[in-house]
Design an enzyme around this catalytic site. Structure first.
Site, PDB file in Angstrom:
ATOM      1  N   LYS A  10       0.823  -1.211   0.000  1.00  0.00           N
ATOM      2  CA  LYS A  10       0.000   0.000   0.000  1.00  0.00           C
ATOM      3  C   LYS A  10       0.861   1.267   0.000  1.00  0.00           C
ATOM      4  O   LYS A  10       2.084   1.204   0.201  1.00  0.00           O
ATOM      5  CB  LYS A  10      -0.916  -0.019   1.224  1.00  0.00           C
ATOM      6  CG  LYS A  10      -1.947  -1.135   1.195  1.00  0.00           C
ATOM      7  CD  LYS A  10      -2.806  -1.062   2.456  1.00  0.00           C
ATOM      8  CE  LYS A  10      -3.883  -2.104   2.485  1.00  0.00           C
ATOM      9  NZ  LYS A  10      -4.709  -1.980   3.704  1.00  0.00           N
ATOM     10  N   ASN A 113      -1.855  -0.282   7.022  1.00  0.00           N
ATOM     11  CA  ASN A 113      -1.262  -1.530   7.515  1.00  0.00           C
ATOM     12  C   ASN A 113      -0.340  -2.183   6.481  1.00  0.00           C
ATOM     13  O   ASN A 113      -0.189  -3.383   6.441  1.00  0.00           O
ATOM     14  CB  ASN A 113      -2.344  -2.492   8.006  1.00  0.00           C
ATOM     15  CG  ASN A 113      -3.303  -2.922   6.929  1.00  0.00           C
ATOM     16  OD1 ASN A 113      -3.145  -2.587   5.758  1.00  0.00           O
ATOM     17  ND2 ASN A 113      -4.306  -3.685   7.312  1.00  0.00           N
ATOM     18  N   HIS A 116      -1.996  -5.320   1.453  1.00  0.00           N
ATOM     19  CA  HIS A 116      -3.286  -5.999   1.278  1.00  0.00           C
ATOM     20  C   HIS A 116      -2.960  -7.383   0.750  1.00  0.00           C
ATOM     21  O   HIS A 116      -2.095  -7.537  -0.117  1.00  0.00           O
ATOM     22  CB  HIS A 116      -4.162  -5.262   0.259  1.00  0.00           C
ATOM     23  CG  HIS A 116      -5.280  -6.118  -0.238  1.00  0.00           C
ATOM     24  ND1 HIS A 116      -6.468  -6.248   0.439  1.00  0.00           N
ATOM     25  CD2 HIS A 116      -5.357  -6.943  -1.318  1.00  0.00           C
ATOM     26  CE1 HIS A 116      -7.244  -7.097  -0.215  1.00  0.00           C
ATOM     27  NE2 HIS A 116      -6.598  -7.521  -1.286  1.00  0.00           N
TER      28      HIS A 116
END
Length: 140
Positions: A10, A113, A116
């Site tokens: 990400k 985070n 993915h």
């Protein structure tokens, strides 16, 4: 049985220059990278990718974040690759992710985070088609 799965680094992972560290973990695990590219996700592609979250309170924040900078899209191949990647990634919530996992070592919160990962073979097939044309994926 060989499977394929989708993984995306990400915008926070790209911005923090974690791409190399993540690729090393994937390859050291014995997984084969069969497709990889860096791209800027459009709002339209983000809405397709996260369609199962439409209507949830975090949806707009998720779309805004995933389109905020470049990502690295990857197709990986290996035996039980979905399960292996999910374990290597760690819990979606970094506060619950074990040390040594990608999220446990690098992530800050549920949205930012770092990666993915597909949660099933069905999701992986859909996500791979969303991000890669057949000619962009190596067969052997």
């Amino acid at each position: 049985m060989l499977e394929q799965t989708f993984l995306m680094i990400k915008p926070d992972g790209v911005k923090r220059k974690l791409v190399g560290d993540i690729l090393v973990k994937l390859e050291k695990k014995g997984l084969k990278i069969v497709a990889m590219k860096m791209l800027q996700i459009t709002k339209e592609l983000a809405e397709i990718h996260y369609r199962e979250h439409r209507g949830k309170k975090f949806y707009e924040e998720l779309i805004k974040f995933i389109t905020s900078g470049p990502v690295v899209a990857i197709v990986l191949e290996g035996d039980e690759v979905v399960k292996i990647i999910r374990n290597l990634a760690g819990n979606t919530n970094p506060k619950e992710a074990e040390c040594g996992t990608i999220r446990g070592d690098y992530a800050f919160d549920l949205t930012q985070n770092v990666i993915h990962t597909s949660d099933s073979i069905t999701s992986a097939k859909r996500e791979i088609i969303n991000f890669f044309e057949k000619a962009e994926t190596l067969d052997k």
